[in-house]
Design a protein around this motif. Structure first.
Motif, PDB file in Angstrom:
ATOM      1  N   THR A  22       0.841  -1.202   0.000  1.00 22.06           N
ATOM      2  CA  THR A  22       0.000   0.000   0.000  1.00 22.06           C
ATOM      3  C   THR A  22       0.874   1.249   0.000  1.00 22.06           C
ATOM      4  O   THR A  22       0.651   2.194  -0.774  1.00 22.06           O
ATOM      5  CB  THR A  22      -0.913   0.001   1.233  1.00 22.06           C
ATOM      6  OG1 THR A  22      -1.811  -1.105   1.151  1.00 22.06           O
ATOM      7  CG2 THR A  22      -1.720   1.296   1.308  1.00 22.06           C
ATOM      8  N   GLU A  57       2.861   1.632  -3.332  1.00 25.55           N
ATOM      9  CA  GLU A  57       2.070   2.096  -4.465  1.00 25.55           C
ATOM     10  C   GLU A  57       1.511   3.489  -4.255  1.00 25.55           C
ATOM     11  O   GLU A  57       0.754   3.987  -5.084  1.00 25.55           O
ATOM     12  CB  GLU A  57       0.927   1.112  -4.736  1.00 25.55           C
ATOM     13  CG  GLU A  57       1.427  -0.255  -5.185  1.00 25.55           C
ATOM     14  CD  GLU A  57       0.299  -1.249  -5.392  1.00 25.55           C
ATOM     15  OE1 GLU A  57      -0.840  -0.926  -4.982  1.00 25.55           O
ATOM     16  OE2 GLU A  57       0.537  -2.326  -5.948  1.00 25.55           O
ATOM     17  N   ARG A 100      -0.577   4.571  -1.914  1.00 27.78           N
ATOM     18  CA  ARG A 100      -1.911   4.683  -1.327  1.00 27.78           C
ATOM     19  C   ARG A 100      -1.808   4.996   0.159  1.00 27.78           C
ATOM     20  O   ARG A 100      -0.782   4.753   0.786  1.00 27.78           O
ATOM     21  CB  ARG A 100      -2.692   3.388  -1.555  1.00 27.78           C
ATOM     22  CG  ARG A 100      -3.032   3.175  -3.031  1.00 27.78           C
ATOM     23  CD  ARG A 100      -3.773   1.866  -3.260  1.00 27.78           C
ATOM     24  NE  ARG A 100      -2.879   0.713  -3.222  1.00 27.78           N
ATOM     25  CZ  ARG A 100      -3.030  -0.342  -2.442  1.00 27.78           C
ATOM     26  NH1 ARG A 100      -4.016  -0.393  -1.577  1.00 27.78           N
ATOM     27  NH2 ARG A 100      -2.177  -1.352  -2.492  1.00 27.78           N
ATOM     28  N   ARG A 101      -2.872   5.519   0.724  1.00 31.36           N
ATOM     29  CA  ARG A 101      -2.837   5.987   2.114  1.00 31.36           C
ATOM     30  C   ARG A 101      -3.766   5.214   3.039  1.00 31.36           C
ATOM     31  O   ARG A 101      -3.844   5.527   4.220  1.00 31.36           O
ATOM     32  CB  ARG A 101      -3.227   7.474   2.170  1.00 31.36           C
ATOM     33  CG  ARG A 101      -2.150   8.389   1.569  1.00 31.36           C
ATOM     34  CD  ARG A 101      -1.009   8.603   2.516  1.00 31.36           C
ATOM     35  NE  ARG A 101       0.073   9.411   1.981  1.00 31.36           N
ATOM     36  CZ  ARG A 101       1.053   9.910   2.723  1.00 31.36           C
ATOM     37  NH1 ARG A 101       1.065   9.678   4.025  1.00 31.36           N
ATOM     38  NH2 ARG A 101       2.003  10.628   2.170  1.00 31.36           N
ATOM     39  N   ARG A 102      -4.466   4.220   2.513  1.00 32.62           N
ATOM     40  CA  ARG A 102      -5.428   3.507   3.354  1.00 32.62           C
ATOM     41  C   ARG A 102      -5.457   2.031   2.973  1.00 32.62           C
ATOM     42  O   ARG A 102      -5.369   1.682   1.801  1.00 32.62           O
ATOM     43  CB  ARG A 102      -6.818   4.124   3.185  1.00 32.62           C
ATOM     44  CG  ARG A 102      -7.840   3.650   4.201  1.00 32.62           C
ATOM     45  CD  ARG A 102      -9.156   4.410   4.000  1.00 32.62           C
ATOM     46  NE  ARG A 102     -10.124   4.072   5.016  1.00 32.62           N
ATOM     47  CZ  ARG A 102     -10.201   4.659   6.197  1.00 32.62           C
ATOM     48  NH1 ARG A 102      -9.364   5.638   6.478  1.00 32.62           N
ATOM     49  NH2 ARG A 102     -11.101   4.319   7.083  1.00 32.62           N
ATOM     50  N   THR A 161      -4.622   3.916   8.349  1.00 35.38           N
ATOM     51  CA  THR A 161      -4.526   5.139   7.550  1.00 35.38           C
ATOM     52  C   THR A 161      -3.157   5.764   7.786  1.00 35.38           C
ATOM     53  O   THR A 161      -2.756   5.969   8.931  1.00 35.38           O
ATOM     54  CB  THR A 161      -5.629   6.131   7.951  1.00 35.38           C
ATOM     55  OG1 THR A 161      -6.897   5.507   7.770  1.00 35.38           O
ATOM     56  CG2 THR A 161      -5.548   7.380   7.084  1.00 35.38           C
TER      57      THR A 161
END
Length: 681
Positions: free
Chosen positions: A117, A120, A122-124, A146
């Motif tokens: 995560t 890549e 992403r934050r969640r 998160t």
């Protein structure tokens, strides 16, 4: 929510205030909250990139030591009080060490997904997994994490314990297995053995036994038994159990006996001749015995379980065996079958209901969440609220929540605040709220009181969910049904036309069958183009070319007409058509062709169609010319398909459709802006 403040002390205070509000919001749901620092992990991932690693998952699978290194780099900053209780820690400090203390081998793959995560961008991330408490007890959990900060130095984790639900599911599976064995087998000895084996496995006992009473044809009572985890020779040299002080509650059906150490039970060792365990008997420390009683109250026998270690049988094991005992009674007393089945159905429904509630709690954290004081002044505002309402945190914190409420619904908030002050919650209240741009949107609202350490209500938390799509779907149901009916009707009519036209030119049944199959196949391929591509279809194509696209759509109608001419001719420019535009554009051309086959030039064996594609610079013009068909009569009436095509061109493409009703055939001008049609590189 994060507030950037130049003063370091003020920034720290703001962060702590935000943290406190974050915990207040979720405290009522019984959720464990962790605050972690992933900056060390972030640095490690940067090192991986600089080393040229591209496939992180493959790399970590090949180098599990690097995954262990990443786990060790996570720093636990703080946990809420519920976490201390859930993970069986004596105090918070025991948890502020390493994640490895609470990880099981099955947890590592999920942690790898957290790293991916971050990798890549992403934050969640959220999933279910297994953890362990500091005392080694296994936990089944659902969690959401998160990441915040430029280097992921703040990570908030919410953990929901679903161990009881999972345990209930496992117990239900065991009970189901036993119920199926009873339902599919009429051999009582085999049924009893199945019950004994399954119950022994479920409780974790080293050995189990089922002593049950039967009456022979002469009316004599006798006792048989089944064993699990021990050979029959272990009991053959001993007498069957008697109604001693320990066994009496079971054989008289008085209740369950469960002991962490039966040797210290005051009823143990009171009967002659052994005054305790006979010499050579299987060692029993932990003890569980459950009576098997029919619906009429007759005691059929008892299930007995033992282990040579203390404290093995917990309350859930007792509950599970009690349920199994009821099924054992069914095997002996068929009249109890219906009642037991109803009880199992009720247990299953309760488990499913509990699962839905747990899922709803986790799902709610994805929605807009804000908190406010008892005067309705907003004190916190999450990213979901910003997305839903359009206001930033800076624009809302410190202002009244009436900012979001339409004028004709202001009274709702007064009622909500009154309920919160009295300690009540508001669940799933559907209403309208106002966005920053002034637009109204339907939402589903949940409101819960926030309490201080003394239990005094000091504010409220609100969780709002946008239900616009659901409402819109309800309003558009009739339109979708009409479109489906229209498409089905058109396909039948066009298929009939294909068969009719093929029959006129065929010289044999084989030629007719071949022509019909080929044209219907082309019609099916053309119809597919009018349907949206499925989500995640794996297609690597992002565009199509205009001329091949038109050829595919019109292929069912091509061939020679009765005059020896091509029925369909396309010419002109060949532009690219984006994946996003293919469905709408194909739908319109398909509609033109369908109408031509039903009413126009393609409905006769002498008609033909000419399609000219002209690049007008900023736009594409398609000139659709029909000739040789039935006489053309101008009409102002619009069928559903015509309306749908017009709506698609005007709304999706910003174009227009113009029709010219000439005596010798219909001419259609389709004009579409090229920037709405062509793919963007």
């Amino acid at each position: 929510m994060l507030v950037e403040i130049s003063d370091p002390k003020a920034s720290e205070q703001a962060f702590r205030d935000s943290e406190r509000r974050f915990r207040d919001i979720f405290e009522y749901a019984g959720v464990a909250v962790w605050e972690q620092d992933f900056s060390g992990v972030s640095e490690l991932l940067k090192t991986f990139r600089s080393d040229g690693i591209e496939d992180l998952r493959a790399y970590l699978e090949a180098h599990p030591d690097r995954l262990d290194e990443a786990i060790a780099r996570v720093r636990i900053i703080d946990v809420n009080p519920f976490t201390v209780e859930l993970f069986e820690a004596a105090e918070k400090g025991e948890l502020l060490r390493s994640l490895a203390n609470v990880f099981l081998p099955e947890t590592a793959p999920i942690f790898m997904e957290e790293l991916i995560t971050i990798w890549e961008g992403r934050r969640r991330f959220g999933s279910d997994t297994v953890l362990r408490t500091l005392r080694g007890r296994r936990l089944d959990v659902v969690f959401t994490i998160t990441f915040e900060g430029a280097h992921h130095e703040r990570a908030y984790v919410s953990i929901l314990d679903i161990s009881q639900r999972k345990a209930a599911e496992r117990r239900l599976e065991a009970v189901d297995r036993i119920a199926k064995a009873i339902a599919s087998n009429l051999d009582l000895d085999r049924i009893v053995q199945t019950v004994t084996d399954a119950a022994t496995e479920l409780t974790g006992a080293k050995f189990g036994a089922f002593f049950y009473n039967l009456i022979d044809p002469q009316g004599e009572h006798y006792t048989l038994y089944a064993l699990s985890g021990a050979p029959r020779a272990a009991f053959d040299k001993f007498q069957l159990p008697r109604n001693t002080a320990v066994f009496e509650p079971t054989f008289r059906g008085l209740g369950v006996v469960r002991s962490d150490d039966i040797r210290v039970d005051p009823r143990y060792g009171q009967s002659a001749p052994h005054f305790g365990m006979p010499k050579g008997h299987l060692p029993v420390v932990s003890y569980l015995a459950v009576p098997v009683v029919s619906r009429s109250g007759e005691v059929h026998g008892g299930l007995f379980f033992g282990h040579d270690l203390p404290g093995i049988f917990a309350a859930d094991a007792e509950n599970a065996v009690t349920s199994i005992a009821a099924h054992a009674a069914i095997a002996i007393d068929n009249a109890h079958l219906l009642k037991a089945a109803e009880r199992e159905v009720a247990v299953r429904r309760q488990a499913e209901h509990a699962a839905h509630q747990l899922a709803a709690i986790v799902e709610s954290s994805e929605d807009a969440i804000l908190s406010m004081d008892l005067d309705g002044i907003i004190s916190s505002w999450n990213a979901g609220a910003e997305r839903l309402y359009g206001y930033t945190a800076e624009e809302t914190i410190g202002r009244s929540v009436t900012l979001l409420i339409p004028d004709d619904r202001q009274g709702e908030e007064l009622d909500f605040l009154a309920q919160v002050r009295s300690g009540h919650r508001v669940d799933h209240f559907e209403t309208l709220r106002q966005r920053k741009d002034g637009g109204l949107m339907p939402i589903s609202l949940r409101i819960s009181p926030i309490r201080d350490n003394a239990g005094v209500v000091i504010g409220a938390s609100k969780i709002a969910r946008d239900i616009s799509e659901r409402k819109q779907a309800e309003q558009q149901k009739d339109l979708l049904i009409q479109e489906m009916a229209h498409r089905v009707k058109n396909l039948f009519m066009v298929s009939s036309s294909v068969v009719s036209l093929s029959a006129k030119s065929a010289t044999s049944t084989d030629e007719l069958a071949s022509a019909v199959v080929a044209r219907l196949g082309s019609l099916a391929r053309a119809h597919v183009l009018t349907l949206p591509a499925p989500l995640g279809d794996g297609s690597s194509e992002g565009r199509a070319n205009l001329q091949p696209l038109l050829a595919t759509i019109l292929s069912p109608y091509d061939g020679e007409n009765g005059r020896g001419l091509r029925r369909v001719t396309t010419r002109g420019c060949d532009l690219g058509v984006s994946r996003a535009a293919i469905t709408g554009f194909s739908l319109v051309v398909h509609e033109f062709a369908t109408n031509a086959a039903k009413y126009g030039a393609l409905s006769t064996d002498t008609g033909y169609l000419d399609l000219d594609c002209i690049d007008r610079g900023a736009s594409l013009e398609l000139i659709w010319t029909e000739r040789g068909g039935p006489p053309v009569v101008e009409t102002t009436a619009e069928g559903f398909g015509t309306k749908l095509a017009k709506l698609t061109i005007e709304k999706q493409f910003g174009g227009e459709i113009l029709r010219e009703w000439h005596p010798d055939g219909l001419v259609i001008h389709l004009v579409v802006p090229k920037d709405r049609l062509e793919p963007h590189d």
